[in-house]
Design a protein around this motif. Structure first.
Motif, mmCIF file in Angstrom:
data_model
loop_
_atom_site.group_PDB
_atom_site.id
_atom_site.type_symbol
_atom_site.label_atom_id
_atom_site.label_comp_id
_atom_site.label_asym_id
_atom_site.label_seq_id
_atom_site.Cartn_x
_atom_site.Cartn_y
_atom_site.Cartn_z
ATOM 1 N N LEU A 1 0.831 -1.200 0.000
ATOM 2 C CA LEU A 1 0.000 0.000 0.000
ATOM 3 C C LEU A 1 0.866 1.252 0.000
ATOM 4 N N LEU A 2 1.915 1.248 0.814
ATOM 5 C CA LEU A 2 2.846 2.375 0.856
ATOM 6 C C LEU A 2 3.548 2.557 -0.489
ATOM 7 N N ILE A 3 3.997 1.466 -1.078
ATOM 8 C CA ILE A 3 4.677 1.537 -2.378
ATOM 9 C C ILE A 3 3.721 2.031 -3.462
ATOM 10 N N ALA A 4 2.475 1.565 -3.438
ATOM 11 C CA ALA A 4 1.483 2.019 -4.427
ATOM 12 C C ALA A 4 1.230 3.516 -4.289
ATOM 13 N N TRP A 5 1.093 3.991 -3.036
ATOM 14 C CA TRP A 5 0.874 5.428 -2.813
ATOM 15 C C TRP A 5 2.071 6.239 -3.302
ATOM 16 N N LEU A 6 3.252 5.798 -2.954
ATOM 17 C CA LEU A 6 4.452 6.518 -3.375
ATOM 18 C C LEU A 6 4.603 6.461 -4.889
ATOM 19 N N GLY A 7 4.224 5.331 -5.498
ATOM 20 C CA GLY A 7 4.253 5.217 -6.959
ATOM 21 C C GLY A 7 3.310 6.213 -7.614
ATOM 22 N N LEU A 8 2.129 6.373 -7.065
ATOM 23 C CA LEU A 8 1.172 7.346 -7.599
ATOM 24 C C LEU A 8 1.707 8.770 -7.440
ATOM 25 N N PRO B 1 -0.148 16.737 -5.661
ATOM 26 C CA PRO B 1 -1.362 17.368 -5.117
ATOM 27 C C PRO B 1 -1.571 17.075 -3.637
ATOM 28 N N ASN B 2 -2.130 18.043 -2.931
ATOM 29 C CA ASN B 2 -2.400 17.879 -1.507
ATOM 30 C C ASN B 2 -3.356 16.719 -1.244
ATOM 31 N N ALA B 3 -4.255 16.428 -2.185
ATOM 32 C CA ALA B 3 -5.185 15.306 -1.994
ATOM 33 C C ALA B 3 -4.415 13.993 -1.846
ATOM 34 N N LEU B 4 -3.357 13.817 -2.628
ATOM 35 C CA LEU B 4 -2.533 12.603 -2.507
ATOM 36 C C LEU B 4 -1.789 12.580 -1.180
ATOM 37 N N ILE B 5 -1.258 13.706 -0.800
ATOM 38 C CA ILE B 5 -0.518 13.795 0.463
ATOM 39 C C ILE B 5 -1.457 13.529 1.637
ATOM 40 N N LEU B 6 -2.617 14.164 1.633
ATOM 41 C CA LEU B 6 -3.567 13.988 2.739
ATOM 42 C C LEU B 6 -4.099 12.562 2.795
ATOM 43 N N GLY B 7 -4.301 11.948 1.628
ATOM 44 C CA GLY B 7 -4.729 10.548 1.610
ATOM 45 C C GLY B 7 -3.682 9.644 2.236
ATOM 46 N N GLY B 8 -2.427 9.852 1.877
ATOM 47 C CA GLY B 8 -1.333 9.078 2.460
ATOM 48 C C GLY B 8 -1.208 9.321 3.954
ATOM 49 N N LEU B 9 -1.371 10.571 4.356
ATOM 50 C CA LEU B 9 -1.301 10.916 5.777
ATOM 51 C C LEU B 9 -2.422 10.231 6.554
ATOM 52 N N ALA B 10 -3.639 10.240 6.003
ATOM 53 C CA ALA B 10 -4.780 9.606 6.675
ATOM 54 C C ALA B 10 -4.550 8.110 6.845
ATOM 55 N N VAL C 1 8.510 18.028 0.695
ATOM 56 C CA VAL C 1 8.649 18.017 2.154
ATOM 57 C C VAL C 1 7.491 17.227 2.765
ATOM 58 N N LYS C 2 6.283 17.489 2.294
ATOM 59 C CA LYS C 2 5.108 16.787 2.818
ATOM 60 C C LYS C 2 5.169 15.294 2.485
ATOM 61 N N LEU C 3 5.628 14.967 1.294
ATOM 62 C CA LEU C 3 5.774 13.565 0.892
ATOM 63 C C LEU C 3 6.709 12.832 1.842
ATOM 64 N N MET C 4 7.845 13.430 2.135
ATOM 65 C CA MET C 4 8.821 12.785 3.018
ATOM 66 C C MET C 4 8.293 12.683 4.452
ATOM 67 N N ALA C 5 7.533 13.667 4.895
ATOM 68 C CA ALA C 5 6.954 13.607 6.239
ATOM 69 C C ALA C 5 5.978 12.432 6.342
ATOM 70 N N VAL C 6 5.133 12.273 5.336
ATOM 71 C CA VAL C 6 4.193 11.156 5.335
ATOM 72 C C VAL C 6 4.950 9.836 5.225
ATOM 73 N N LEU C 7 5.987 9.800 4.401
ATOM 74 C CA LEU C 7 6.793 8.583 4.303
ATOM 75 C C LEU C 7 7.365 8.216 5.670
#
Length: 150
Positions: A5-12, A24-33, A79-85
């Motif tokens: 799931l993490l790899i799929a999100w990061l791939g997207l 997009p923030n929608a992708l970041i917020l989805g990953g964060l949730a 920055v947000k991507l790495m924080a969620v990662l």
């Protein structure tokens, strides 16, 4: 399964970053949730790390990326991507992915310049390069290394 799931999100995120030069923030917020829900529900990150390790990875991700953002070398989405990662994985995942991404970006930038520009230390490349694809590659390499050592 959770790591997929993490790899799929990061791939997207990587695919979107390549296409649009932004995440997009929608992708970041989805990953964060998903990362936060998983941490609270299971007591571990998507990568199987403890909550403490995931929180430390989150802080390390911010420490590694915020200076680049403040200096105008990195976008806010990165920055947000790495924080969620960080929240979704572990300290090791964040450190290896960041290290690989930095090395790969230097190599790609160097290969993308003409020989006379390399000598002068200049590049005609754009200010921001997509960062997420390099992070994804680093995460995949780290996972392959873990799988081989098991």
């Amino acid at each position: 399964m959770a790591m997929l799931l993490l790899i799929a999100w990061l791939g997207l995120c990587a695919w979107t970053d390549l296409r649009e030069r932004r995440i997009p923030n929608a992708l970041i917020l989805g990953g964060l949730a998903v990362a936060c829900t998983w941490l609270l529900a299971t007591g571990q990150s998507l990568a199987g790390a403890s909550v403490g390790n995931a929180l430390l990875a989150f802080l390390i991700a911010l420490l590694l990326t915020l200076p680049g953002y403040c200096l105008g070398r990195m976008g806010a989405g990165d920055v947000k991507l790495m924080a969620v990662l960080g929240l979704a994985s572990s300290v090791s995942h964040v450190l290896f992915s960041t290290l690989f991404a930095a090395l790969a970006m230097v190599i790609v930038a160097w290969l993308g310049t003409r020989p006379e520009q390399r000598q002068a230390g200049r590049s005609r490349t754009s200010r921001y390069r997509p960062y997420a694809p390099f992070v994804l590659a680093g995460l995949l390499l780290f996972q392959v290394g873990i799988a081989r050592s098991s």
